[in-house]
Every structure is written in C-alpha cells, then in structure tokens.
Write a protein that holds these residues in place. Structure first.
Motif, PDB file in Angstrom:
ATOM      1  N   LEU A  98       0.823  -1.207   0.000  1.00 44.88           N
ATOM      2  CA  LEU A  98       0.000   0.000   0.000  1.00 44.88           C
ATOM      3  C   LEU A  98       0.856   1.254   0.000  1.00 44.88           C
ATOM      4  CD1 LEU A  98      -2.811  -1.241   2.390  1.00 44.88           C
ATOM      5  CD2 LEU A  98      -3.197  -0.270   0.109  1.00 44.88           C
ATOM      6  N   ASP A  99       1.979   1.204   0.680  1.00 42.28           N
ATOM      7  CA  ASP A  99       2.881   2.365   0.684  1.00 42.28           C
ATOM      8  C   ASP A  99       3.392   2.672  -0.714  1.00 42.28           C
ATOM      9  OD1 ASP A  99       2.700   3.093   3.344  1.00 42.28           O
ATOM     10  OD2 ASP A  99       4.428   1.890   3.977  1.00 42.28           O
ATOM     11  N   ARG A 100       3.526   1.655  -1.545  1.00 36.68           N
ATOM     12  CA  ARG A 100       3.976   1.885  -2.916  1.00 36.68           C
ATOM     13  C   ARG A 100       2.890   2.545  -3.761  1.00 36.68           C
ATOM     14  NH1 ARG A 100       8.249  -0.313  -5.209  1.00 36.68           N
ATOM     15  NH2 ARG A 100       7.155  -0.768  -7.168  1.00 36.68           N
ATOM     16  N   GLU A 101       1.637   2.433  -3.332  1.00 40.71           N
ATOM     17  CA  GLU A 101       0.516   3.001  -4.089  1.00 40.71           C
ATOM     18  C   GLU A 101       0.267   4.468  -3.763  1.00 40.71           C
ATOM     19  OE1 GLU A 101      -1.325   1.507  -6.396  1.00 40.71           O
ATOM     20  OE2 GLU A 101      -0.388  -0.461  -6.261  1.00 40.71           O
ATOM     21  N   GLY A 102       0.716   4.921  -2.603  1.00 38.63           N
ATOM     22  CA  GLY A 102       0.460   6.309  -2.208  1.00 38.63           C
ATOM     23  C   GLY A 102       0.313   6.427  -0.708  1.00 38.63           C
ATOM     24  N   ARG A 103      -0.393   7.471  -0.259  1.00 37.33           N
ATOM     25  CA  ARG A 103      -0.610   7.701   1.167  1.00 37.33           C
ATOM     26  C   ARG A 103      -1.960   7.095   1.561  1.00 37.33           C
ATOM     27  NH1 ARG A 103      -1.303  12.711   2.925  1.00 37.33           N
ATOM     28  NH2 ARG A 103      -0.531  12.230   5.006  1.00 37.33           N
ATOM     29  N   TYR A 104      -1.904   6.030   2.307  1.00 35.58           N
ATOM     30  CA  TYR A 104      -3.125   5.315   2.667  1.00 35.58           C
ATOM     31  C   TYR A 104      -3.330   5.188   4.177  1.00 35.58           C
ATOM     32  CZ  TYR A 104      -4.353   4.246  -2.078  1.00 35.58           C
ATOM     33  OH  TYR A 104      -4.742   4.369  -3.389  1.00 35.58           O
ATOM     34  N   PHE A 105      -2.408   5.692   4.976  1.00 31.96           N
ATOM     35  CA  PHE A 105      -2.494   5.467   6.413  1.00 31.96           C
ATOM     36  C   PHE A 105      -2.409   6.762   7.214  1.00 31.96           C
ATOM     37  CE2 PHE A 105      -0.173   1.667   4.730  1.00 31.96           C
ATOM     38  CZ  PHE A 105      -1.222   0.762   4.863  1.00 31.96           C
ATOM     39  N   GLU A 106      -3.188   6.812   8.272  1.00 34.85           N
ATOM     40  CA  GLU A 106      -3.071   7.879   9.263  1.00 34.85           C
ATOM     41  C   GLU A 106      -1.818   7.638  10.112  1.00 34.85           C
ATOM     42  OE1 GLU A 106      -4.810  10.556  10.332  1.00 34.85           O
ATOM     43  OE2 GLU A 106      -6.396  10.495   8.807  1.00 34.85           O
ATOM     44  N   PRO A 107      -1.128   8.703  10.513  1.00 33.04           N
ATOM     45  CA  PRO A 107      -0.051   8.504  11.493  1.00 33.04           C
ATOM     46  C   PRO A 107      -0.635   8.050  12.818  1.00 33.04           C
ATOM     47  CG  PRO A 107      -0.488  10.845  11.175  1.00 33.04           C
ATOM     48  CD  PRO A 107      -1.305  10.112  10.149  1.00 33.04           C
ATOM     49  N   LEU A 108       0.092   7.195  13.522  1.00 28.87           N
ATOM     50  CA  LEU A 108      -0.388   6.691  14.804  1.00 28.87           C
ATOM     51  C   LEU A 108       0.053   7.556  15.981  1.00 28.87           C
ATOM     52  CD1 LEU A 108       0.109   2.850  14.278  1.00 28.87           C
ATOM     53  CD2 LEU A 108      -1.987   4.184  14.032  1.00 28.87           C
ATOM     54  N   ASN A 109       1.056   8.392  15.748  1.00 21.89           N
ATOM     55  CA  ASN A 109       1.524   9.335  16.773  1.00 21.89           C
ATOM     56  C   ASN A 109       2.007   8.622  18.040  1.00 21.89           C
ATOM     57  OD1 ASN A 109       0.720  11.360  14.988  1.00 21.89           O
ATOM     58  ND2 ASN A 109      -1.257  11.645  15.974  1.00 21.89           N
ATOM     59  N   ILE A 110       2.722   7.535  17.838  1.00 23.97           N
ATOM     60  CA  ILE A 110       3.296   6.794  18.955  1.00 23.97           C
ATOM     61  C   ILE A 110       4.783   7.110  19.020  1.00 23.97           C
ATOM     62  CG2 ILE A 110       3.790   4.489  19.877  1.00 23.97           C
ATOM     63  CD1 ILE A 110       1.214   3.557  18.439  1.00 23.97           C
ATOM     64  N   ALA A 111       5.218   7.651  20.151  1.00 19.57           N
ATOM     65  CA  ALA A 111       6.616   8.049  20.309  1.00 19.57           C
ATOM     66  C   ALA A 111       7.507   6.815  20.444  1.00 19.57           C
ATOM     67  CB  ALA A 111       6.765   8.935  21.533  1.00 19.57           C
ATOM     68  N   PRO A 112       8.746   6.861  19.925  1.00 17.69           N
ATOM     69  CA  PRO A 112       9.652   5.708  20.040  1.00 17.69           C
ATOM     70  C   PRO A 112       9.837   5.227  21.471  1.00 17.69           C
ATOM     71  CG  PRO A 112      10.533   7.306  18.488  1.00 17.69           C
ATOM     72  CD  PRO A 112       9.328   7.948  19.114  1.00 17.69           C
ATOM     73  N   ALA A 113       9.848   6.153  22.430  1.00 17.19           N
ATOM     74  CA  ALA A 113      10.045   5.751  23.827  1.00 17.19           C
ATOM     75  C   ALA A 113       8.930   4.835  24.317  1.00 17.19           C
ATOM     76  CB  ALA A 113      10.134   6.986  24.718  1.00 17.19           C
ATOM     77  N   GLU A 114       7.753   4.960  23.719  1.00 14.33           N
ATOM     78  CA  GLU A 114       6.618   4.137  24.139  1.00 14.33           C
ATOM     79  C   GLU A 114       6.758   2.690  23.691  1.00 14.33           C
ATOM     80  OE1 GLU A 114       2.612   6.228  23.981  1.00 14.33           O
ATOM     81  OE2 GLU A 114       3.758   7.403  22.515  1.00 14.33           O
ATOM     82  N   THR A 115       7.622   2.425  22.742  1.00 14.99           N
ATOM     83  CA  THR A 115       7.799   1.063  22.242  1.00 14.99           C
ATOM     84  C   THR A 115       9.184   0.507  22.586  1.00 14.99           C
ATOM     85  OG1 THR A 115       8.511   1.907  20.077  1.00 14.99           O
ATOM     86  CG2 THR A 115       6.156   1.447  20.365  1.00 14.99           C
ATOM     87  N   ALA A 116       9.766   1.027  23.656  1.00 16.57           N
ATOM     88  CA  ALA A 116      11.104   0.588  24.044  1.00 16.57           C
ATOM     89  C   ALA A 116      11.150  -0.899  24.381  1.00 16.57           C
ATOM     90  CB  ALA A 116      11.588   1.410  25.242  1.00 16.57           C
ATOM     91  N   ASP A 117      10.037  -1.458  24.836  1.00 18.82           N
ATOM     92  CA  ASP A 117       9.992  -2.872  25.202  1.00 18.82           C
ATOM     93  C   ASP A 117       9.583  -3.774  24.038  1.00 18.82           C
ATOM     94  OD1 ASP A 117      10.685  -2.562  27.966  1.00 18.82           O
ATOM     95  OD2 ASP A 117       8.668  -1.797  28.339  1.00 18.82           O
ATOM     96  N   PHE A 118       9.375  -3.181  22.865  1.00 20.67           N
ATOM     97  CA  PHE A 118       8.939  -3.964  21.713  1.00 20.67           C
ATOM     98  C   PHE A 118      10.119  -4.607  20.996  1.00 20.67           C
ATOM     99  CE2 PHE A 118       4.945  -2.302  22.537  1.00 20.67           C
ATOM    100  CZ  PHE A 118       3.991  -2.643  21.587  1.00 20.67           C
ATOM    101  N   ILE A 119       9.853  -5.723  20.330  1.00 26.48           N
ATOM    102  CA  ILE A 119      10.837  -6.336  19.450  1.00 26.48           C
ATOM    103  C   ILE A 119      11.149  -5.338  18.334  1.00 26.48           C
ATOM    104  CG2 ILE A 119      11.200  -8.204  17.779  1.00 26.48           C
ATOM    105  CD1 ILE A 119       9.259  -9.869  19.536  1.00 26.48           C
TER     106      ILE A 119
END
Length: 348
Positions: A98-119
């Motif tokens: 979908l990214d190759r087709e254009g802009r199809y997604f809203e930003p999620l506005n999640i800061a990198p610090a909030e996903t520090a525990d993520f893989i």
C-alpha cells in the motif's frame, strides 16, 4: 505510598482511557469497526482487546473479517472515502504494498520511547504490530520415530527423510525456505535470488504431495495421515497439536508480524488511534498470545503468562532465536512478478 512501575503504568493507562471515553462522547463516537482475519484469531482478539476496550471506554467494537489479501479492499475504501473500517489488521507485506501506491495510512503518533519494550521492527509511523507467527516445519512422530528433519536442507533431503511433503502454495516465505534449503545463510536471504529459489523448488517438486492453500487446510493435513511433514504456520501447528495430533514442531524458519493501521481520512481516526495504543499494553497482548499462540511484540507481555504458555510462542527467546525476519519491503516491491512466475512453475 510508593507505586511500582507496573502500577504506575496501569494508573496512567486507566487515566488515558477515561480521556478517550470523554473525547469519544464529545465527538459523538460510540463504536469502531475493526477489520481482522476472522475465525479463531478474531475470537482471541475479542477476548484480549475488543471486550476490555469496550468495558473501559464504553466504545463498542464491531469486528468484521477482511479478505485473505485485504490490500485491494483497503485501497478501494480509501480511494472512495467510504470508511467501512476504522482500523484494519494488516501484515508488514500488505503495508509495504500500500505504501507503494500512495498515502493510505493515518499517522499513529506513537513516540519511540513508548515502544522501548517492543521487538525491533514491530512499529512504524503508521503500523503497530501486536502478533507474530512463525513459518516453520512440523512432522509426524509416527513416521519419524528416530527423529525427523531439524532444518530446511534436511527437509529437502528426500533420501534421508522420505515421506509425503506439504508445501504452501504461495511464493512469499516458500521462496525463502527454498533458499535456506539450498544453503543460503539466514542473514543473506535478501534480496532473494529468485532463480536459485526456483531451482531449489524444482528439486523437491516431485516429492510435494500437497500444495496447501490456507491455514485451515494446513491444520487438517497435520491432523490427518495425508502428509508426513510440511511447512506450517506456528499457530496452525499448535492448533493441530492441541487437538491431539502427534507432531513435532521445529522452530527454524521465518517470522511474520500482523498489526493495526488506520486508513487515512478516517473520520474516527482519533479514537481508532486510541484503540491501537490500547493493543500495545503487555497484559492485553499476553491474553491474545495465550489464546491464539501467536507471539506478542511487547516483550513485557511474558511477565503476564506462565512459562508453559510462553514456550508455545514464536517470540519467546528460545524459539525466536531460530527465526529470521520476513522482508516485507522486498516483497512489496516484487510480489507481483514473482507470484506470476510461481503460478507458472506450479503448472509446468
């Protein structure tokens, strides 16, 4: 009174959800529609995410199944601005296409610090993964009483390990397994050597009894005596084993992530983002993982489950070390022509 870090996080989450409920009422939003894959995973999502979110916010969640490949549906919905979905479950390859087709997604506005525990690699500006499955192998214990193959070169070794084989009727991941079988190192898979992959598949083709086309079919095959060994998706193999199938699972292969995205222009995007953020919570991911046997992306989810549950999951450390990340970006750029060549290969 001193609060533990977990207690403070829970308190903050509760306060945030009260704000979500207030904003929803102010905007006249009483429900969200979430498109997911349906069947058993949707049941697990309802238990882990939908019902608790409804209870804590008062916002009802309506879950609807999307197509096996939802890219066309998603694109048409956004192009027509007919927002029948507020949140959609997509894997990383869907997002890349979908990214190759254009802009199809809203930003999620999640800061990198909030996903520090993520893989690592499980979040982007527009997609948040909450579920990981493995593409791995399984074999029938009765057919291999002395032990079956432990890696893909052995799976391809029909003399040492004779038997009726199953293989997925899709080039994505199957091409990677063919290259692993041909001796390509996991960290050297991409960009895929497509010619080498097809040559490897050609050597095995006469020994593939069934090219399976869906997860449900794969589970049934593992539960029956129609095949002796097969590639499989981890949750499907776990389902077969839970039903009593005497099979061995080998944690060697790839891992693929499923996550949430919000369509650009969605009139309920603010509340949809809040739902996506809710699915980051380790306690909620733990419930989903236990009931789906897909792995959580938030590593703190393992704090909320028993060791025997964790041992079944792709992202538990002992299992995850045998898996290599699926390169969705490469497939987003090459899936069309590789898929056409794959279908031609099957007809030869």
């Amino acid at each position: 009174m001193l609060l533990t870090r977990r207690a403070m996080l829970a308190t903050g989450a509760a306060g945030g959800l009260l704000g979500v409920a207030r904003r929803a009422r102010a905007q006249g939003v009483s429900h969200l529609t979430v498109a997911d894959v349906g069947a058993e995973p949707s049941v697990a999502m309802r238990r882990a995410f939908y019902e608790p979110f409804e209870k804590e916010t008062g916002i009802a969640i309506t879950a609807v199944p999307h197509a096996a490949d939802p890219v066309t549906q998603f694109k048409l919905m956004v192009d027509a601005r007919s927002y029948i979905w507020d949140v959609c479950m997509l894997n990383s390859e869907h997002v890349a296409r979908l990214d190759r087709e254009g802009r199809y997604f809203e930003p999620l506005n999640i800061a990198p610090a909030e996903t520090a525990d993520f893989i690592p690699g499980m979040t982007t500006d527009t997609w948040l993964a909450f579920s990981v499955y493995a593409v791995m192998m399984a074999w029938q214990n009765s057919h291999f009483p002395q032990g079956g193959p432990r890696n893909w070169p052995e799976f391809w070794d029909v003399k040492r390990f004779p038997g009726r084989r199953g293989l997925c009727r899709s080039p994505a991941a199957t091409m990677e397994l063919a290259l692993l079988a041909d001796g390509v190192a996991p960290d050297a898979l991409y960009p895929l050597d497509v010619d080498r992959a097809f040559a490897s598949l050609a050597r095995l083709r006469d020994n593939v009894a069934i090219w399976w086309a869906s997860g449900a079919q794969n589970t049934l095959l593992l539960e029956s005596d129609e095949i002796d060994l097969s590639d499989t998706w981890s949750s499907r193999a776990q389902a077969a084993r839970a039903s009593g199938a005497p099979i061995t699972l080998v944690w060697n292969g790839l891992y693929v992530a499923d996550g949430w995205s919000v369509p650009i222009g969605c009139p309920r995007a603010d509340i949809a983002r809040a739902f996506v953020r809710y699915c980051m919570r380790p306690d909620r991911q733990a419930v989903y993982a236990i009931h789906s046997t897909n792995g959580p992306t938030n590593r703190r989810a393992f704090d909320y489950m028993r060791p025997e549950n964790a041992a079944l999951l792709p992202t538990s450390p002992d299992n995850f070390k045998g898996l290599t990340g699926f390169n969705a970006q490469w497939w987003g750029e090459n899936s069309k022509w590789v898929s056409e060549r794959f279908e031609e290969f099957l007809l030869e």
